[in-house]
Each structure stands twice: as C-alpha cells, then as structure tokens.
Design an enzyme around this catalytic site. Structure first.
Site, PDB file in Angstrom:
ATOM      1  N   CYS A  77       0.840  -1.199   0.000  1.00  0.00           N
ATOM      2  CA  CYS A  77       0.000   0.000   0.000  1.00  0.00           C
ATOM      3  C   CYS A  77       0.881   1.258   0.000  1.00  0.00           C
ATOM      4  CB  CYS A  77      -0.999  -0.040   1.151  1.00  0.00           C
ATOM      5  SG  CYS A  77      -2.341   1.166   0.968  1.00  0.00           S
ATOM      6  N   HIS A 175      -3.774  -4.882  -0.188  1.00  0.00           N
ATOM      7  CA  HIS A 175      -3.344  -5.455   1.086  1.00  0.00           C
ATOM      8  C   HIS A 175      -3.438  -6.972   0.999  1.00  0.00           C
ATOM      9  CE1 HIS A 175      -3.081  -1.810   3.608  1.00  0.00           C
ATOM     10  NE2 HIS A 175      -3.993  -1.336   2.787  1.00  0.00           N
ATOM     11  N   GLU A 177      -2.557  -9.077   3.151  1.00  0.00           N
ATOM     12  CA  GLU A 177      -2.947  -9.597   4.468  1.00  0.00           C
ATOM     13  C   GLU A 177      -4.446  -9.497   4.715  1.00  0.00           C
ATOM     14  OE1 GLU A 177      -2.469  -5.212   5.336  1.00  0.00           O
ATOM     15  OE2 GLU A 177      -1.603  -6.652   3.935  1.00  0.00           O
TER      16      GLU A 177
END
Length: 193
Positions: A77, A175, A177
C-alpha cells in the site's frame, strides 16, 4: 527464515504479522537497520499519509537503507507508493526504487477506492497459482500509473498498477494480508522467493 516487518510507526503491522503466522512463519517487527539488513525477507508496510510516513523513515535513516537492501523486499500500500519516485500526496519525494510518480484519482470515481477489486495482467512470481481476475482488497486515494515495472493491474475508472517489481523489490497497492486466500497465496509466494 528471518522475516522482518519494518516498524516505522506508519504501518498496519499487526495484521501482516498475523497473516505471516497463519502461513506457519514468525515475523519480527523492527526499525533496527542491522536487523533489517540480515533478514531473509523484508516487508515494508504503510498506512496513512505519505509525507509524514517519509519523515518517519528519514528520522530513522531507513530512507537510505531500504533502497540498498539485496534480499526480497515487499512494499504494501503506502509502502509501495513510497518506493516510487514521487507522490502527489503531500508533494512527497519517494525512495526512487520504481521509476513512476504516484498521482491522485481524479476521474469522477469515488475516492478513496475501498473494497474488493480484480487483479489482471499478472506477470511476476508473486502471482504463481493466482488466476487472472481474482479479487484483492484495496484502500487508497492515490495510484501508480502503468509503467515498465508493472506486474499487475486493476481497473478503477482507468487501468492502473496494483503491483510493481524491479530486481529484488516488489510492491502491492492492495493489502495481501486482508485479501483472503488470494492474499495468503501471494504472501506465501513472496516468502518462497
């Protein structure tokens, strides 16, 4: 395997650490240049505003360390955006790893882009086992245009870069994650580089 998440006060680091743990690895959080230098893999996260994040990097000397790293480095990001030459956000000079300038969405699309979108034109070992048009999670108002280092794109009013790669440096606008099974695969691919 030593995985270091750069902890410079501008990252969503706990969710990344937990995602790494779910893959069966441990990651340490550090802003110590010596510890970062000896890591097998380095993750450079970023959430927040670019100029204040860059100020934090400069205060700890990480702005000069990161571009010199030789192991695989993954910017996420804002981390990816700071690896570029410049960002319009706060008129901020970046680390110059990727030869592209980050600009603000201004095409009549809702800003920030928040939520799920598709990745395509995949061209990196990061995307081994990932199909075109799989969904990833994004939250951003600024983007990198498509460039020679682009290895994945997303369409949001225009096609823009959602992943960059140059030598040992990788960056994702999304992202991983927070991108469910697809994101976990991408993190696993990074760890396996």
């Amino acid at each position: 395997m030593k995985i270091v998440i750069i902890n410079y006060g501008a990252g969503n680091i706990q969710s990344i650490k937990f995602a790494i743990q779910r893959l069966g690895y441990e990651a340490i959080l550090s802003d110590d240049p010596e510890e970062i230098k000896v890591a097998d893999k380095v993750i450079f996260p970023g959430v927040g505003e670019a100029s204040s994040a860059m100020s934090k990097l400069k205060a700890s000397g990480l702005d000069t360390l990161i571009p010199q790293l030789k192991q695989p480095v993954l910017g996420i990001c804002l981390g990816m955006q700071l690896m570029c030459n410049h960002t319009e956000e706060g008129d901020t000079k970046g680390l110059g790893i990727f030869d592209v300038d980050v600009v603000r969405f201004n095409l009549g699309v809702k800003v920030p882009q928040i939520g799920w979108n598709q990745i395509e034109t995949l061209n990196s070992p990061l995307f081994d086992g990932i199909n075109e048009k799989e969904y990833i999670y994004l939250v951003h108002s600024y983007y990198a245009p498509v460039t020679n280092d682009t290895v994945a794109q997303t369409n949001y009013g225009i096609s823009y870069t959602t992943a960059l790669q140059k030598n040992n440096f990788y960056g994702t606008q999304f992202h991983p994650e927070k991108s469910s099974v697809t994101g976990e695969k991408i993190l696993k691919n990074f760890i396996n580089l």
